[in-house]
Design an enzyme around this catalytic site. Structure first.
Site: not given
Ligand code: APR
Length: 257
Positions: A4, A13, A87, A89, A106, A178-179
């Site tokens: 995301a 978000p 993602n 989206d 997903h 991604t986290s």
């Molecule tokens: N630049 C750099 N890093 C970013 C930015 C940005 N503009 N915006 C967000 N991040 C980083 C955040 O710091 C975080 O480490 O991207 C990562 C997003 O992590 P999550 O919000 O956990 O999203 P994601 O890893 O896609 O989540 C995985 O969780 O609930 C489930 O199905 C849902 O697919 C999702 C999955």
């Protein structure tokens, strides 16, 4: 591998960023805990929060950003073996990356399935209802039709199994935005050969980059667009990327008319 974090620059978000992440902003949905929005048990109890989120992610509502177009440029240069995304989206498809190069691990809103009779429908058949805040119902059995987004506990799409060959073949792994918190997707980061360089472009160190990095790991921490633009500059592709973005956003403007 992306999450995301590559779509926050498009205005969507992410899930876990403190303060701005979706999971910190679900108060208006009145759900017991954040992940419930993607749980079948809660969905059958109350599908409204999920469909409210779905309405927010309506295709065409958001645009791909530099990160998506960089990945598209990799495809155009025949350097993209596959793009694994968490993602939902649809911005990877919107940037022009063909479905054959995509694994939407997903799921996506491109199709939908009746939760009772299991009939499949094109995603766009549901949008009128979703946009009008009506629950989409099956025209055959009147069951609720759920977009093919993978909920917690549901199996990932069969295409996810492509990872067995893809990650064995890859000679470079990019991990963007991604986290690495959610399995089985997160473990893909460990699936490339030890000799393969892994480049993380993310706000913070995540997954094994934080606790057991490899000799050829590189972490470009900070904003994902700035990190991608720095890489593109080092590659000498800045003009090409700008031309691609101009061409593609012109197409999207044409579609909006
Ligand atoms: N630049 C750099 N890093 C970013 C930015 C940005 N503009 N915006 C967000 N991040 C980083 C955040 O710091 C975080 O480490 O991207 C990562 C997003 O992590 P999550 O919000 O956990 O999203 P994601 O890893 O896609 O989540 C995985 O969780 O609930 C489930 O199905 C849902 O697919 C999702 C999955």
């Amino acid at each position: 591998m992306v999450g995301a974090g590559i779509s926050t620059p498009s205005g969507i978000p992410d899930f876990r960023s403190p303060g701005s992440g979706l999971y910190n902003n679900l108060q208006q949905y009145n759900i017991p805990y954040p992940e419930a929005i993607f749980e079948l048990g809660f969905f059958f109890h109350n599908p409204k929060p999920f469909f409210t989120l779905a309405k927010e992610l309506y295709p065409g509502h958001y645009r791909p950003n530099v990160t998506h177009y960089f990945l598209r440029l990799l495809h155009d240069k025949e350097l993209l073996l596959r793009l694994y995304t968490q993602n939902i989206d649809g911005l990877e498809r919107a940037s022009g990356i063909p479905a054959s190069k995509l694994v939407e691990a997903h799921g996506s809103f491109a199709s939908a399935t009746c939760t009772v009779c299991r009939r499949s429908f094109p995603g766009e058949d549901m949008w009128a209802d979703v946009m009008a805040d009506r629950l989409p119902c099956c025209p055959v059995c009147t069951g609720i039709v759920k977009p093919d987004i993978v909920f917690f506990g549901e199996p990932l799409p069969a295409r996810f199994l492509l990872h067995v060959a893809d990650f064995a073949l890859a000679d470079l792994l990019l991990i963007l935005g991604t986290s690495l918190e959610v399995e089985p997707f997160a473990s893909l980061s460990e699936a490339v050969q030890k000799s393969v360089p892994r480049l993380l472009i993310n706000r913070d160190l995540v997954g094994s980059f934080a606790w057991s990095s490899r000799s050829k790991d590189v972490a470009q921490l900070g904003d994902v667009v700035q990190g991608v633009e720095r890489l593109v500059d080092l590659l000498g592709w800045t003009q090409e990327l700008q031309d691609l973005i101009q061409k593609e956003t012109g197409k999207l403007d044409g579609q909006d008319r």
